[in-house]
Design a protein around this motif. Structure first.
Motif, PDB file in Angstrom:
ATOM      1  N   LEU A   1       0.829  -1.202   0.000  1.00 54.04           N
ATOM      2  CA  LEU A   1       0.000   0.000   0.000  1.00 54.04           C
ATOM      3  C   LEU A   1       0.869   1.259   0.000  1.00 54.04           C
ATOM      4  O   LEU A   1       0.581   2.225  -0.720  1.00 54.04           O
ATOM      5  N   GLY A   2       1.940   1.243   0.801  1.00 48.27           N
ATOM      6  CA  GLY A   2       2.824   2.394   0.830  1.00 48.27           C
ATOM      7  C   GLY A   2       3.484   2.653  -0.507  1.00 48.27           C
ATOM      8  O   GLY A   2       3.560   3.797  -0.977  1.00 48.27           O
ATOM      9  N   LEU A   3       3.944   1.594  -1.160  1.00 41.12           N
ATOM     10  CA  LEU A   3       4.581   1.734  -2.472  1.00 41.12           C
ATOM     11  C   LEU A   3       3.568   2.145  -3.540  1.00 41.12           C
ATOM     12  O   LEU A   3       3.895   2.912  -4.451  1.00 41.12           O
ATOM     13  N   PHE A   4       2.340   1.650  -3.411  1.00 40.72           N
ATOM     14  CA  PHE A   4       1.308   2.046  -4.369  1.00 40.72           C
ATOM     15  C   PHE A   4       1.021   3.545  -4.251  1.00 40.72           C
ATOM     16  O   PHE A   4       0.894   4.247  -5.256  1.00 40.72           O
ATOM     17  N   GLY A   5       0.924   4.028  -3.009  1.00 41.94           N
ATOM     18  CA  GLY A   5       0.718   5.455  -2.805  1.00 41.94           C
ATOM     19  C   GLY A   5       1.840   6.277  -3.398  1.00 41.94           C
ATOM     20  O   GLY A   5       1.607   7.290  -4.072  1.00 41.94           O
ATOM     21  N   LEU A   6       3.077   5.821  -3.177  1.00 40.09           N
ATOM     22  CA  LEU A   6       4.243   6.507  -3.740  1.00 40.09           C
ATOM     23  C   LEU A   6       4.203   6.473  -5.260  1.00 40.09           C
ATOM     24  O   LEU A   6       4.518   7.470  -5.931  1.00 40.09           O
ATOM     25  N   ALA A   7       3.812   5.332  -5.825  1.00 38.34           N
ATOM     26  CA  ALA A   7       3.779   5.178  -7.281  1.00 38.34           C
ATOM     27  C   ALA A   7       2.803   6.156  -7.924  1.00 38.34           C
ATOM     28  O   ALA A   7       3.147   6.849  -8.887  1.00 38.34           O
ATOM     29  N   ILE A   8       1.607   6.223  -7.396  1.00 35.43           N
ATOM     30  CA  ILE A   8       0.575   7.054  -8.024  1.00 35.43           C
ATOM     31  C   ILE A   8       0.925   8.532  -7.952  1.00 35.43           C
ATOM     32  O   ILE A   8       0.830   9.264  -8.947  1.00 35.43           O
ATOM     33  N   VAL A   9       1.368   8.986  -6.780  1.00 31.14           N
ATOM     34  CA  VAL A   9       1.653  10.420  -6.653  1.00 31.14           C
ATOM     35  C   VAL A   9       2.849  10.828  -7.505  1.00 31.14           C
ATOM     36  O   VAL A   9       2.866  11.917  -8.093  1.00 31.14           O
ATOM     37  N   THR A  10       3.846   9.971  -7.615  1.00 25.71           N
ATOM     38  CA  THR A  10       5.012  10.333  -8.424  1.00 25.71           C
ATOM     39  C   THR A  10       4.704  10.270  -9.920  1.00 25.71           C
ATOM     40  O   THR A  10       5.262  11.047 -10.698  1.00 25.71           O
ATOM     41  N   LEU A  11       3.821   9.372 -10.316  1.00 22.94           N
ATOM     42  CA  LEU A  11       3.397   9.350 -11.722  1.00 22.94           C
ATOM     43  C   LEU A  11       2.671  10.643 -12.088  1.00 22.94           C
ATOM     44  O   LEU A  11       2.922  11.241 -13.134  1.00 22.94           O
ATOM     45  N   VAL A  12       1.774  11.080 -11.212  1.00 19.73           N
ATOM     46  CA  VAL A  12       1.040  12.322 -11.468  1.00 19.73           C
ATOM     47  C   VAL A  12       1.983  13.521 -11.456  1.00 19.73           C
ATOM     48  O   VAL A  12       1.954  14.365 -12.357  1.00 19.73           O
ATOM     49  N   ALA A  13       2.845  13.595 -10.426  1.00 15.99           N
ATOM     50  CA  ALA A  13       3.747  14.743 -10.299  1.00 15.99           C
ATOM     51  C   ALA A  13       4.765  14.796 -11.440  1.00 15.99           C
ATOM     52  O   ALA A  13       5.085  15.878 -11.950  1.00 15.99           O
ATOM     53  N   SER A  14       5.264  13.634 -11.859  1.00 15.92           N
ATOM     54  CA  SER A  14       6.246  13.611 -12.945  1.00 15.92           C
ATOM     55  C   SER A  14       5.613  14.032 -14.267  1.00 15.92           C
ATOM     56  O   SER A  14       6.267  14.651 -15.106  1.00 15.92           O
ATOM     57  N   SER A  15       4.339  13.726 -14.458  1.00 17.53           N
ATOM     58  CA  SER A  15       3.672  14.130 -15.702  1.00 17.53           C
ATOM     59  C   SER A  15       3.633  15.649 -15.818  1.00 17.53           C
ATOM     60  O   SER A  15       3.739  16.202 -16.911  1.00 17.53           O
TER      61      SER A  15
END
Length: 207
Positions: free
Chosen positions: A21-35
């Motif tokens: 869950l922690g890694l999933f949260g990190l994944a989603i926010v960084t995908l959005v922010a990197s875009s």
């Protein structure tokens, strides 16, 4: 006749590994922010809720659960990055003028630079610790090192375009690798075997 005191029955509570869950949260926010950093998307309005609920809340939940499991490394990592995303969401809200024109007008990018520099030093320590977790997590931390290096130099205006690009691509890599790590964490535990390989600890500091 005196009754003997009842012997207390030990109870063991097992908490599930919250890493997925922690890694999933990190994944989603960084995908959005990197875009946004890469210019694929524009604006910060839609980045704020993902920063709060995925980057911050999901990782904070993982932090608390890892604390119950006596996992100092996981507790510290998830907790520190959860509060980073709470802070970043607040910074974006200030920049967008949500808290008024006075705060928006007083934005000083170099203050962010000092915060990013502190997180860079912290992440370097955590990268050393990650050598004894698994290789996926280690490479995520290496990418986070590059992210904070890029963010720090960009905030201080040192070769801003170059380091902004480094931060953007590192953040995209974090998102992709964290998504894989989340999937591996779930499926490996669910099937009871290495369904998706994550790589063994390096054995440099711990044998």
């Amino acid at each position: 006749m005196q009754k003997e005191a009842a012997t207390p029955t030990p109870i063991k509570i097992t908490n599930a590994d919250p890493s997925a869950l922690g890694l999933f949260g990190l994944a989603i926010v960084t995908l959005v922010a990197s875009s946004q950093k890469l210019g694929i998307t524009t604006g910060l309005s839609y980045a704020v809720p993902w920063a709060v609920f995925l980057g911050a809340c999901a990782q904070l939940f993982a932090c608390v659960q890892d604390s119950k499991r006596n996992n100092t490394f996981g507790t510290t990592a998830f907790g520190a990055y959860a509060f980073f995303w709470f802070a970043m969401a607040s910074n974006w809200l200030i920049k967008l003028g949500v808290f008024g024109e006075t705060l928006a007008a007083g934005v000083e990018p170099k203050q962010l630079g000092f915060a990013f520099a502190g997180y860079l030093v912290f992440t370097l320590f955590m990268t050393i610790g990650a050598t004894e977790t698994n290789k996926v997590l280690f490479y995520i931390f290496v990418l986070i090192d590059f992210l904070f290096l890029g963010l720090t130099m960009d905030a201080f205006g040192v070769m801003a375009d170059f380091f902004h690009a480094i931060a953007a691509y590192a953040e995209l890599g974090i998102g992709i690798l964290s998504l894989y790590g989340a999937g591996a964490s779930v499926l490996n535990a669910h099937f009871g075997r290495a369904f998706l390989p994550i790589g063994a600890p390096m054995g440099i500091f711990k044998k």
